[in-house]
Design an enzyme around this catalytic site. Structure first.
Site, short mmCIF file in Angstrom:
data_model
loop_
_atom_site.label_atom_id
_atom_site.label_comp_id
_atom_site.label_asym_id
_atom_site.label_seq_id
_atom_site.Cartn_x
_atom_site.Cartn_y
_atom_site.Cartn_z
N SER A 112 0.79 -1.23 0.00
CA SER A 112 0.00 0.00 0.00
C SER A 112 0.82 1.28 0.00
CB SER A 112 -0.95 0.00 1.20
OG SER A 112 -2.01 -0.90 0.98
N LYS A 115 0.02 3.63 -2.68
CA LYS A 115 -1.04 4.63 -2.53
C LYS A 115 -0.47 6.06 -2.48
CE LYS A 115 -4.65 1.79 -0.31
NZ LYS A 115 -4.09 0.44 -0.21
N SER A 170 -5.84 2.83 4.93
CA SER A 170 -5.31 2.20 3.71
C SER A 170 -6.43 1.49 2.95
CB SER A 170 -4.19 1.21 4.07
OG SER A 170 -3.35 0.98 2.96
#
Length: 439
Positions: A112, A115, A170
């Protein structure tokens, strides 16, 4: 929709001196490899156990070499011996100097932390007050076991809500809704790959915008640091990544009296150097950025912290030691080393600026703080520093760290549109101080 939480959990953000944000104990509970969040569907997708012989040399030839790269000399502290990550990098966020690195360009699954690139690409496109009603197609295509913030079909959310879901929890569901608003996942992935190229993050190949494990999806510690540095040019990015807790809109239901209500629930940032945990304290001066954890990637993390006027970025990918919060513990050790070594150690490379910023780097004392990210800038002079220090708690009432690194004493000031020193190749607007006396 609900406004973010305005309490401070019984503790104020103490902004004291140029030393940094106070350390409040918030305790709580080129070759491709493979990739990003949740269970892997293919054991063969696991990356090699050893780095390739030839890696990218973007930022300097030593960064393309396998193993640890550091210039140890008299007065330079020895690196911590118990760092087990496959790849890591310690950099000065202001100058871009790489103080030390280990397999910096090894292309690994990012989880993640991808991101950060998603946010840096998409965040400037929508006003935070814009609203969106979620339809079933918005949530299609998420991988099994995805991390979620709890978005519900048929409910309406603001863009501000969605970004809190991305950064704090997340949430892959929040990523997919924002991607749908951006005309789809495919378009978003294309734009992310284009933006990575603009940032000269050439180790990165995006397959899924949320970082979920997908064949061919890779990045590197070097590239993830570039994403963080670019994202931190944006005021909203800094706000979201430094928010500890917030209120998120719940599902619309009828209460016992038959009244339709939508009760919000609290979400907490999963970055444990920011929020703390039972076996790790909040790191002094921490201000974000993003963590990740998947089957293929293991634990990954990029963090930014300030101490004594020095701003560092550290990225750690996939520690081999199996311990709770190990990625944060190794990151903290590298931060500690970096703050001791900064100003003493000769760099082994540099973080390159975006292509657009590189083209204008010869303009001397004038420049834009927005970099190549296309985000909205901030503008203030040093005379506004006291005002920004007083406003260190986040806008919209999030509690805990708030919009971090607003340090008193005039050392950290907003610089978008302001002059900066010639030797600052691509400064961070909210995270730097400009003093000609700086060595």
């Amino acid at each position: 929709m609900s406004a973010p939480h305005k309490k401070t959990a019984g503790r104020s953000l103490l902004v004291t001196s140029a030393a940094a944000l106070s350390s409040l104990a918030l305790t709580a509970p080129v070759a491709l490899a493979a990739p990003g969040p949740s269970p892997s569907t293919s054991p063969s997708a696991s990356p090699s156990a050893t780095p390739p012989a030839n890696m990218s040399t973007v930022g300097g030839s030593r960064l393309g070499q396998a193993g640890t790269q550091v210039n140890l000399a008299s007065g330079v502290p020895v690196l911590p011996k118990d760092i087990t990550a496959r790849s890591w990098i310690v950099t000065d966020a202001e100058s871009g100097d790489v103080l030390a690195a280990h397999n910096a360009h090894w292309r690994l699954p990012p989880a993640s932390t991808m991101k950060m690139l998603f946010a840096d690409t998409v965040l400037p496109k929508f006003a935070k007050t814009e609203k969106h009603k979620v339809v079933p197609s918005d949530l299609a295509g998420m991988g099994a076991g995805s991390s979620l913030v709890g978005i519900k079909e048929g409910e309406t959310y603001t863009v501000h809500d969605l970004w809190l879901g991305v950064f704090l929890r997340s949430g892959n569901d929040a990523v997919h809704v924002l991607s749908a608003m951006n005309k789809g996942v495919a378009k978003t992935v294309t734009e992310m790959n284009e933006h990575a190229e603009e940032l000269q993050a050439l180790d990165t190949h995006v397959v899924s915008p949320d970082g979920y494990d997908a064949p061919g999806q890779v990045s590197s510690a070097y590239d993830l640091t570039l994403f963080a540095r670019s994202g931190l040019q944006k005021k909203d990015f800094r706000e979201y990544c430094s928010t500890v807790t917030a209120k998120f809109p719940g599902e619309t239901k009828k209460d016992k009296k038959g009244k339709v209500v939508r009760k919000p629930f609290e979400i907490q940032n999963t970055n444990r150097l920011l929020s703390g945990d039972y076996d790790i304290s909040q790191y002094q001066g921490i201000a974000g950025v993003k963590n990740g954890n998947t089957t293929n990637a293991g634990a990954t993390f990029t963090g930014v912290a300030e101490r004594n006027g020095r701003v560092l970025l550290v990225t750690v990918m996939n520690p081999s030691k199996e311990g709770h919060n190990e990625v944060y513990k190794e990151t903290a050790k590298l931060f500690d080393w970096g703050f001791k070594a900064a100003g003493k150690v000769q760099p082994v490379g540099e973080l390159v600026p975006p292509k657009g910023a590189a083209q204008s780097s010869g303009q001397g004392e004038a420049g834009e703080a927005g970099g190549g990210s296309g985000g909205s800038g901030d503008s203030a002079g040093s005379g506004d520093s006291a005002k920004h220090a007083a406003a260190a708690t986040a806008d919209h009432g999030s509690r805990g760290m708030g919009t971090a690194l607003a340090i008193s004493g005039g050392l950290l000031v907003l610089l978008a549109g302001a002059a900066f020193l010639v030797n600052r190749r691509w400064p961070l607007p909210d995270l730097v101080r400009r003093r000609s006396s700086r060595p």
